[in-house]
Design a protein around this motif. Sequence first.
Motif, PDB file in Angstrom:
ATOM      1  N   VAL A 110       0.759  -1.284   0.052  1.00 61.92           N
ATOM      2  CA  VAL A 110      -0.018   0.064  -0.025  1.00 61.92           C
ATOM      3  C   VAL A 110       0.891   1.178  -0.086  1.00 61.92           C
ATOM      4  O   VAL A 110       0.719   2.175  -0.908  1.00 61.92           O
ATOM      5  CB  VAL A 110      -0.859   0.150   1.192  1.00 61.92           C
ATOM      6  N   ARG A 111       2.094   1.098   0.900  1.00 66.32           N
ATOM      7  CA  ARG A 111       2.866   2.480   0.915  1.00 66.32           C
ATOM      8  C   ARG A 111       3.480   2.612  -0.410  1.00 66.32           C
ATOM      9  O   ARG A 111       3.631   3.698  -0.710  1.00 66.32           O
ATOM     10  CB  ARG A 111       3.707   2.260   2.081  1.00 66.32           C
ATOM     11  N   GLN A 118       2.129   9.526  -5.287  1.00 64.30           N
ATOM     12  CA  GLN A 118       2.766  10.869  -4.603  1.00 64.30           C
ATOM     13  C   GLN A 118       1.622  11.244  -3.309  1.00 64.30           C
ATOM     14  O   GLN A 118       1.404  12.563  -3.281  1.00 64.30           O
ATOM     15  CB  GLN A 118       3.054  11.867  -5.613  1.00 64.30           C
ATOM     16  N   ILE A 119       1.133  10.302  -2.843  1.00 66.44           N
ATOM     17  CA  ILE A 119       0.350  10.708  -1.766  1.00 66.44           C
ATOM     18  C   ILE A 119       0.771   9.843  -0.471  1.00 66.44           C
ATOM     19  O   ILE A 119      -0.075   9.732   0.595  1.00 66.44           O
ATOM     20  CB  ILE A 119      -1.253  10.297  -1.798  1.00 66.44           C
ATOM     21  N   ALA A 120       1.797   9.522  -0.401  1.00 67.26           N
ATOM     22  CA  ALA A 120       2.595   8.685   0.847  1.00 67.26           C
ATOM     23  C   ALA A 120       2.472   9.435   2.131  1.00 67.26           C
ATOM     24  O   ALA A 120       2.179   8.842   3.090  1.00 67.26           O
ATOM     25  CB  ALA A 120       3.898   8.237   0.491  1.00 67.26           C
ATOM     26  N   ASP A 121       2.349  10.791   2.095  1.00 67.71           N
ATOM     27  CA  ASP A 121       2.655  11.746   3.332  1.00 67.71           C
ATOM     28  C   ASP A 121       1.193  11.489   4.040  1.00 67.71           C
ATOM     29  O   ASP A 121       1.173  11.782   5.338  1.00 67.71           O
ATOM     30  CB  ASP A 121       2.755  13.196   3.035  1.00 67.71           C
ATOM     31  N   PHE A 122       0.167  11.356   3.451  1.00 66.48           N
ATOM     32  CA  PHE A 122      -1.225  11.391   4.229  1.00 66.48           C
ATOM     33  C   PHE A 122      -2.053  10.116   4.110  1.00 66.48           C
ATOM     34  O   PHE A 122      -3.341  10.014   4.308  1.00 66.48           O
ATOM     35  CB  PHE A 122      -1.948  12.503   3.813  1.00 66.48           C
ATOM     36  N   ILE A 123      -1.281   8.791   3.954  1.00 64.16           N
ATOM     37  CA  ILE A 123      -2.382   7.669   3.782  1.00 64.16           C
ATOM     38  C   ILE A 123      -2.957   7.559   5.118  1.00 64.16           C
ATOM     39  O   ILE A 123      -3.840   6.401   5.125  1.00 64.16           O
ATOM     40  CB  ILE A 123      -1.554   6.583   3.340  1.00 64.16           C
ATOM     41  N   ILE A 151      -5.478   6.664  -8.337  1.00 64.05           N
ATOM     42  CA  ILE A 151      -4.327   5.973  -9.214  1.00 64.05           C
ATOM     43  C   ILE A 151      -3.572   5.045  -8.267  1.00 64.05           C
ATOM     44  O   ILE A 151      -3.490   3.907  -8.785  1.00 64.05           O
ATOM     45  CB  ILE A 151      -3.534   7.098  -9.503  1.00 64.05           C
ATOM     46  N   ALA A 152      -3.371   5.306  -7.077  1.00 68.55           N
ATOM     47  CA  ALA A 152      -2.843   4.381  -6.046  1.00 68.55           C
ATOM     48  C   ALA A 152      -3.525   3.163  -5.926  1.00 68.55           C
ATOM     49  O   ALA A 152      -2.973   1.866  -5.963  1.00 68.55           O
ATOM     50  CB  ALA A 152      -2.589   5.071  -4.505  1.00 68.55           C
ATOM     51  N   ARG A 153      -4.875   3.123  -5.900  1.00 68.55           N
ATOM     52  CA  ARG A 153      -5.826   1.945  -5.932  1.00 68.55           C
ATOM     53  C   ARG A 153      -5.365   1.116  -7.091  1.00 68.55           C
ATOM     54  O   ARG A 153      -5.380  -0.271  -6.881  1.00 68.55           O
ATOM     55  CB  ARG A 153      -6.997   2.445  -5.659  1.00 68.55           C
ATOM     56  N   THR A 154      -5.442   1.933  -8.287  1.00 69.06           N
ATOM     57  CA  THR A 154      -5.101   1.081  -9.367  1.00 69.06           C
ATOM     58  C   THR A 154      -3.866   0.395  -9.683  1.00 69.06           C
ATOM     59  O   THR A 154      -3.700  -0.708 -10.023  1.00 69.06           O
ATOM     60  CB  THR A 154      -5.546   2.033 -10.593  1.00 69.06           C
TER      61      THR A 154
END
Length: 229
Positions: A110-111, A118-123, A151-154
């Motif tokens: 997931v990380r 580019q959303i690792a800061d607020f997962i 996008i991260a989900r995909t």
Amino acid sequence: KGHVRFDDVAFAYDGDRPILKGISFDIPAGRTVAVVGPSGAGKSTISRLIFRFYDIQEGAVLIDGQDVRDVTQESLRAAIGMVPQDTVLFNDTIAYNIRYGRPDASEEEVRRAAELAQIADFIDGLPAGYDTMVGERGLKLSGGEKQRVAIARTILKAPPILILDEATSALDTHTEQEIQAALDMVSRGRTTLVIAHRLSTVIAADEIIVLKDGRIAERGTHHALIAAR
Ligand code: ADP
Ligand code: ADP
């Protein structure tokens, strides 16, 4: 794996008003086809037919040679990932939202997906804006950030077939460029259907299909279509 074929498809939501007529195209496995056209042309309907949300009246939609009518809804959903125009997030952490398509994914996976988007800061944060989400971890996500969650989900789901339905249309130019780069990365090597308003946003597609009033009005590479105008 992931060849998509529309074979002479005709479709109407109700009997009197045909929405798509004589639609034939192929997306060879790993390639990208873009469907472009004005609002109401039938672009989103094409993506819904790949999921078999509706039954067509004529022709066939095939995935790897198999009629989608013979495929279970579960297998279709496992094989296809979609980044929609407007991402609606679940009332839970960003990590939960990323993991949604693959509940078995490890925290590390997931990380990594979050980093690529580019959303690792607020997962660990919660998307703000719901009544139940006004806690200290509440985050106000911009349209671009919500797209990055999708996008991260995909990235995590890594489906063989990808549908990008005007995934950057709601974004400002700068964000659009960043998101486009992330989408290019996700779609590399995957069968991809891109739905777009403008020819200028789908330059790299292997084929562009221009839809008008439910019919294919023009088709070809970006280069060929521009040359013909
Ligand atoms: P596009 O994505 O190109 O804007 P759509 O595929 O959303 O076009 O819509 C094509 C046509 O089908 C439009 O005339 C639209 O009003 C109609 N349409 C879309 N969804 C439905 C629906 N669920 N029921 C009836 N008509 C619909
Ligand atoms: P998953 O099977 O990956 O857990 P879903 O079953 O909710 O997720 O959906 C599978 C895919 O179908 C997702 O990529 C999602 O975006 C897309 N999807 C689900 N429902 C719709 C819908 N009503 N319209 C468009 N796309 C949808």
